[in-house]
Motif scaffolding. Structure first.
Motif, PDB file in Angstrom:
ATOM      1  N   ALA A   1      75.535  97.155  39.872  1.00  0.00           N
ATOM      2  CA  ALA A   1      75.577  98.475  39.234  1.00  0.00           C
ATOM      3  C   ALA A   1      76.949  98.807  38.648  1.00  0.00           C
ATOM      4  N   PRO A   2      78.065  98.681  39.406  1.00  0.00           N
ATOM      5  CA  PRO A   2      79.358  99.025  38.796  1.00  0.00           C
ATOM      6  C   PRO A   2      79.760  98.083  37.668  1.00  0.00           C
ATOM      7  N   LEU A   3      79.420  96.799  37.777  1.00  0.00           N
ATOM      8  CA  LEU A   3      79.767  95.871  36.707  1.00  0.00           C
ATOM      9  C   LEU A   3      79.014  96.212  35.421  1.00  0.00           C
ATOM     10  N   ILE A   4      77.750  96.574  35.554  1.00  0.00           N
ATOM     11  CA  ILE A   4      76.973  96.968  34.376  1.00  0.00           C
ATOM     12  C   ILE A   4      77.588  98.199  33.722  1.00  0.00           C
ATOM     13  N   LEU A   5      77.977  99.180  34.522  1.00  0.00           N
ATOM     14  CA  LEU A   5      78.571 100.395  33.966  1.00  0.00           C
ATOM     15  C   LEU A   5      79.930 100.113  33.331  1.00  0.00           C
ATOM     16  N   LEU A   6      80.690  99.186  33.897  1.00  0.00           N
ATOM     17  CA  LEU A   6      81.969  98.832  33.294  1.00  0.00           C
ATOM     18  C   LEU A   6      81.787  98.234  31.904  1.00  0.00           C
ATOM     19  N   GLY A   7      80.624  97.674  31.642  1.00  0.00           N
ATOM     20  CA  GLY A   7      80.331  97.158  30.319  1.00  0.00           C
ATOM     21  C   GLY A   7      79.952  98.221  29.320  1.00  0.00           C
ATOM     22  N   THR A   8      79.952  99.507  29.732  1.00  0.00           N
ATOM     23  CA  THR A   8      79.532 100.633  28.878  1.00  0.00           C
ATOM     24  C   THR A   8      78.309 100.237  28.042  1.00  0.00           C
TER      25      THR A   8
END
Length: 294
Positions: free
Chosen positions: A90-97
């Motif tokens: 989840a956080p990695l996906i969000l870091l990809g905007t």
């Protein structure tokens, strides 16, 4: 009597389907990222692509790899899958905007329809998605609810409920990490983010401590399942609890320290402006019958 456990209703079908969906998402994201890079070389650096692809790879490990077929045999594997969904993917996906690159990577007719749907989003939904309390409650509720023995057993015994469980963890993870990945609002740095992370560790620590030290098997299905390692059911549960305790602590502590250092550092104002500029990057708009990036 323990509920009967089914590994997956269609073990030969679901992982390939999941793999196809994730590969398709990577293709659409990279296509949109390349379009955006042709407009601005600074707003979407390559590390965001790496973060998004790594996040999807974490989802594949949790949902499409052999690990997905082992979570009904060992609680440790089940806990690993939860951690991959909520604390890694989840956080990695969000870091990809992902919103803008995915939108720009779609065909133009689909992009126009998506823009129309986005413009009609209910105000209440937008408020909930931007409300830190709601995001915190969503993450904590998913962790606590799905570890209640009744719901946990239901997820193990039913393929549809198993999918609902996995979807809940991923959705709650995306909501939970949203205020953290975007730690700066228009008013400036938010000191509430480290507090947000600290409070989030409390329900996870209580649950993991209970699983580790209660001295009895909480989920009876793991007593009757075939053992693939030499761990006893109680040892397996203790290992799962310790894994959750350690991983959650580091997953929440590291961002809290990083954000605190950013707030206290002399260059915090410049980083705030860069962060704000990223999320104010011009979105696609419609020009006549075609969508174009401006």
């Amino acid at each position: 009597m323990p509920l009967e456990i089914h590994a997956h209703a269609h073990p030969g079908t679901f992982p390939p389907l999941m793999t196809f969906i994730l590969v398709l998402l990577v293709f659409v994201y990279v296509r949109g990222w390349l379009r955006l890079r042709s407009v601005s070389l600074t707003s979407f650096p390559p590390w965001r692509v790496a973060a998004f692809v790594s996040g999807l790879f974490s989802l594949w490990i949790a949902l499409g790899s052999p690990l997905a077929a082992l979570d009904h045999q060992l609680l440790t594997f089940h806990m690993t899958k939860h951690l991959l969904l909520m604390a890694v993917g989840a956080p990695l996906i969000l870091l990809g905007t992902p919103a803008l690159p995915l939108l720009c990577g779609l065909p133009k007719w689909f992009m126009r329809r998506s823009l129309l749907l986005r413009s009609r989003r209910p105000p209440l939904l937008g408020y909930c998605l931007s409300n830190s309390v709601f995001c915190w409650l969503a993450g904590s509720a998913a962790v606590i609810a799905w570890h209640i023995p009744g719901l946990f057993q239901l997820g193990l015994s039913s393929q549809p409920w198993h999918i609902v469980e996995d979807t809940s963890f991923l959705s709650a993870g995306l909501l939970f990490w949203r205020p953290i990945v975007r730690p700066f609002s228009n008013e400036g740095p938010q000191w509430s983010v480290p507090l947000y992370l600290f409070l989030a560790t409390l329900p996870c620590d209580i649950l993991s401590a209970f699983l580790t030290f209660c001295g009895r098997v909480v989920y009876p299905s793991y007593i009757s399942t075939a053992r693939i390692f030499s761990l006893s059911p109680l040892q397996d549960q203790e290992c799962a609890g310790a894994l959750m305790w350690i991983c959650v602590t580091f997953a929440y502590l590291i961002p809290a320290v990083v954000i605190t250092m950013q707030i206290l550092s002399p260059g915090g104002a410049q980083r705030e402006e860069a962060q704000r500029a990223l999320y104010e990057f011009p979105a696609p708009k419609l020009n006549g019958s075609e969508a174009e990036i401006v």
